[in-house]
Design a protein around this motif. Sequence first.
Motif, mmCIF file in Angstrom:
data_model
loop_
_atom_site.group_PDB
_atom_site.id
_atom_site.type_symbol
_atom_site.label_atom_id
_atom_site.label_comp_id
_atom_site.label_asym_id
_atom_site.label_seq_id
_atom_site.Cartn_x
_atom_site.Cartn_y
_atom_site.Cartn_z
ATOM 1 N N GLU A 47 0.829 -1.207 0.000
ATOM 2 C CA GLU A 47 0.000 0.000 0.000
ATOM 3 C C GLU A 47 0.862 1.256 0.000
ATOM 4 O O GLU A 47 0.587 2.210 -0.742
ATOM 5 C CB GLU A 47 -0.931 -0.006 1.214
ATOM 6 C CG GLU A 47 -2.056 -1.024 1.119
ATOM 7 C CD GLU A 47 -2.829 -1.151 2.415
ATOM 8 O OE1 GLU A 47 -4.055 -1.336 2.348
ATOM 9 O OE2 GLU A 47 -2.202 -1.076 3.504
ATOM 10 N N LEU A 48 1.918 1.267 0.813
ATOM 11 C CA LEU A 48 2.803 2.435 0.839
ATOM 12 C C LEU A 48 3.522 2.591 -0.492
ATOM 13 O O LEU A 48 3.675 3.711 -1.002
ATOM 14 C CB LEU A 48 3.808 2.298 1.982
ATOM 15 C CG LEU A 48 4.835 3.428 2.115
ATOM 16 C CD1 LEU A 48 4.145 4.780 2.290
ATOM 17 C CD2 LEU A 48 5.792 3.158 3.274
ATOM 18 N N ALA A 49 3.953 1.475 -1.070
ATOM 19 C CA ALA A 49 4.654 1.530 -2.351
ATOM 20 C C ALA A 49 3.766 2.109 -3.445
ATOM 21 O O ALA A 49 4.219 2.937 -4.258
ATOM 22 C CB ALA A 49 5.124 0.129 -2.735
ATOM 23 N N LEU A 50 2.517 1.707 -3.487
ATOM 24 C CA LEU A 50 1.600 2.216 -4.503
ATOM 25 C C LEU A 50 1.380 3.717 -4.339
ATOM 26 O O LEU A 50 1.312 4.460 -5.323
ATOM 27 C CB LEU A 50 0.264 1.471 -4.429
ATOM 28 C CG LEU A 50 0.298 0.001 -4.880
ATOM 29 C CD1 LEU A 50 -1.043 -0.674 -4.603
ATOM 30 C CD2 LEU A 50 0.649 -0.091 -6.361
ATOM 31 N N ARG A 51 1.273 4.178 -3.102
ATOM 32 C CA ARG A 51 1.067 5.608 -2.857
ATOM 33 C C ARG A 51 2.292 6.422 -3.245
ATOM 34 O O ARG A 51 2.170 7.547 -3.722
ATOM 35 C CB ARG A 51 0.741 5.846 -1.378
ATOM 36 C CG ARG A 51 -0.581 5.260 -0.927
ATOM 37 C CD ARG A 51 -0.895 5.644 0.508
ATOM 38 N NE ARG A 51 -2.124 5.029 0.979
ATOM 39 C CZ ARG A 51 -2.726 5.344 2.131
ATOM 40 N NH1 ARG A 51 -2.180 6.269 2.911
ATOM 41 N NH2 ARG A 51 -3.832 4.740 2.497
ATOM 42 N N ALA A 52 3.478 5.843 -3.044
ATOM 43 C CA ALA A 52 4.719 6.579 -3.290
ATOM 44 C C ALA A 52 5.315 6.278 -4.663
ATOM 45 O O ALA A 52 6.451 6.675 -4.942
ATOM 46 C CB ALA A 52 5.735 6.239 -2.203
ATOM 47 N N ASP A 53 4.549 5.566 -5.517
ATOM 48 C CA ASP A 53 5.029 5.233 -6.868
ATOM 49 C C ASP A 53 6.343 4.464 -6.793
ATOM 50 O O ASP A 53 7.306 4.761 -7.510
ATOM 51 C CB ASP A 53 5.187 6.501 -7.710
ATOM 52 C CG ASP A 53 5.354 6.205 -9.201
ATOM 53 O OD1 ASP A 53 4.901 5.130 -9.634
ATOM 54 O OD2 ASP A 53 5.958 7.024 -9.915
ATOM 55 N N SER A 54 6.367 3.463 -5.922
ATOM 56 C CA SER A 54 7.548 2.635 -5.750
ATOM 57 C C SER A 54 7.126 1.176 -5.853
ATOM 58 O O SER A 54 6.097 0.860 -6.458
ATOM 59 C CB SER A 54 8.206 2.933 -4.388
ATOM 60 O OG SER A 54 9.394 2.195 -4.215
ATOM 61 N N SER A 55 7.902 0.283 -5.266
ATOM 62 C CA SER A 55 7.553 -1.135 -5.265
ATOM 63 C C SER A 55 7.646 -1.677 -3.855
ATOM 64 O O SER A 55 8.414 -1.173 -3.021
ATOM 65 C CB SER A 55 8.497 -1.920 -6.185
ATOM 66 O OG SER A 55 9.814 -1.931 -5.649
ATOM 67 N N ALA A 56 6.876 -2.721 -3.598
ATOM 68 C CA ALA A 56 6.921 -3.342 -2.280
ATOM 69 C C ALA A 56 8.313 -3.899 -2.008
ATOM 70 O O ALA A 56 8.788 -3.879 -0.865
ATOM 71 C CB ALA A 56 5.869 -4.443 -2.177
ATOM 72 N N ARG A 57 8.988 -4.362 -3.054
ATOM 73 C CA ARG A 57 10.336 -4.893 -2.902
ATOM 74 C C ARG A 57 11.293 -3.804 -2.414
ATOM 75 O O ARG A 57 12.104 -4.020 -1.509
ATOM 76 C CB ARG A 57 10.819 -5.464 -4.241
ATOM 77 C CG ARG A 57 12.247 -5.996 -4.231
ATOM 78 C CD ARG A 57 12.644 -6.402 -5.653
ATOM 79 N NE ARG A 57 14.030 -6.833 -5.737
ATOM 80 C CZ ARG A 57 14.452 -8.069 -5.535
ATOM 81 N NH1 ARG A 57 13.571 -9.020 -5.220
ATOM 82 N NH2 ARG A 57 15.731 -8.376 -5.660
ATOM 83 N N HIS A 58 11.171 -2.583 -3.005
ATOM 84 C CA HIS A 58 12.061 -1.495 -2.601
ATOM 85 C C HIS A 58 11.776 -1.071 -1.161
ATOM 86 O O HIS A 58 12.705 -0.836 -0.376
ATOM 87 C CB HIS A 58 11.900 -0.308 -3.544
ATOM 88 C CG HIS A 58 12.802 0.845 -3.218
ATOM 89 N ND1 HIS A 58 14.171 0.719 -3.125
ATOM 90 C CD2 HIS A 58 12.531 2.152 -2.941
ATOM 91 C CE1 HIS A 58 14.712 1.885 -2.818
ATOM 92 N NE2 HIS A 58 13.728 2.774 -2.698
ATOM 93 N N ILE A 59 10.494 -0.988 -0.809
ATOM 94 C CA ILE A 59 10.131 -0.612 0.566
ATOM 95 C C ILE A 59 10.693 -1.645 1.537
ATOM 96 O O ILE A 59 11.242 -1.304 2.592
ATOM 97 C CB ILE A 59 8.607 -0.502 0.726
ATOM 98 C CG1 ILE A 59 8.039 0.584 -0.197
ATOM 99 C CG2 ILE A 59 8.243 -0.200 2.176
ATOM 100 C CD1 ILE A 59 8.551 1.970 0.071
ATOM 101 N N SER A 60 10.591 -2.909 1.180
ATOM 102 C CA SER A 60 11.122 -3.966 2.033
ATOM 103 C C SER A 60 12.634 -3.831 2.196
ATOM 104 O O SER A 60 13.159 -3.972 3.310
ATOM 105 C CB SER A 60 10.780 -5.333 1.437
ATOM 106 O OG SER A 60 11.367 -6.374 2.201
ATOM 107 N N PHE A 61 13.320 -3.563 1.095
ATOM 108 C CA PHE A 61 14.769 -3.418 1.156
ATOM 109 C C PHE A 61 15.176 -2.219 2.014
ATOM 110 O O PHE A 61 16.164 -2.277 2.743
ATOM 111 C CB PHE A 61 15.347 -3.272 -0.262
ATOM 112 C CG PHE A 61 15.549 -4.580 -0.976
ATOM 113 C CD1 PHE A 61 14.868 -5.725 -0.586
ATOM 114 C CD2 PHE A 61 16.417 -4.664 -2.050
ATOM 115 C CE1 PHE A 61 15.046 -6.928 -1.241
ATOM 116 C CE2 PHE A 61 16.615 -5.869 -2.713
ATOM 117 C CZ PHE A 61 15.933 -7.006 -2.312
ATOM 118 N N VAL A 62 14.425 -1.130 1.927
ATOM 119 C CA VAL A 62 14.725 0.054 2.751
ATOM 120 C C VAL A 62 14.529 -0.282 4.223
ATOM 121 O O VAL A 62 15.359 0.050 5.072
ATOM 122 C CB VAL A 62 13.849 1.253 2.339
ATOM 123 C CG1 VAL A 62 13.995 2.398 3.348
ATOM 124 C CG2 VAL A 62 14.214 1.745 0.945
#
Length: 289
Positions: A47-62
Amino acid sequence: MTTPGLPVTPGTPPGGDPPRTGGPDGGATAGALLRGWRERRGLSQLELALRADSSARHISFVETGRSRPSKAMVLKLAEHLDMPVRECNTLLLAAGYAPHYPETPLDDPAMAELRQGVEQLVAAHEPFPAVVVDGAYNVVAANRGILLVLDDVPEELLRPPLNAMRLTLHPDGLARKIRNLPQWRAHLLHQMDRQLSLVRSPALKELYDEVAAYPLPPEAGAEEVEEVGGRAPFALPLRVEHGGHVLSFVSTISTFNTPMDVTVSELALETLLPADPETTKYLRQQLGS
């Protein structure tokens, strides 16, 4: 900001960091901070990735420290998590970047126009009481309506730094004149507790512990606000005795929209609006407005 007759000084907004875990310097990592705020907002990584125009994978890595986000991404994530300005700076520092938002003291010459505007704002609410506080509830501006309500508060409670919570809940302060003190006290403590869930400020936590431990004054009223004319009040009123009269107020709080400075982001204007015609009439008689 000053008000004639009320000794106030510009307060220093409290610092506030969420729980510190895992950082090499003893502070929280950017990933731990991000995960804490995401969970606090009830969002999944997707959900955060979609709002921030990113990917769940990138959010997880961060969040796990496997990837370092760009400064632009940190700001975007903070925006979508609705993080307070101070906490956004904390996240940036943890990610290895300089703070984005300045923190300018209220007595800085650069704040002259802000101080003037705030003083005009509280004066414009007269005869109704109005006060501006910082993030630790230190009073930075107040009008004659506030002075009227506080006119018999002991001098030692009016010495700088003036704090709105102490003035209200101290057994020798306004508390002894509040007719529905248990209700109003519970409301204020809940308000502070909610703030602490967003900004983990040692100064605010110390203040909370102090005022929560105050005993109820012997003369405190325990009046329960009930239905009037078959209807419940639209908001919890503050009922205060003054000059043989019971004044009834409802509280409204305003903040700056889209603040670009930490100090400004933590300022709040509280206005006590009359909850009945009798209170309006009394205030206008006393203050000539």
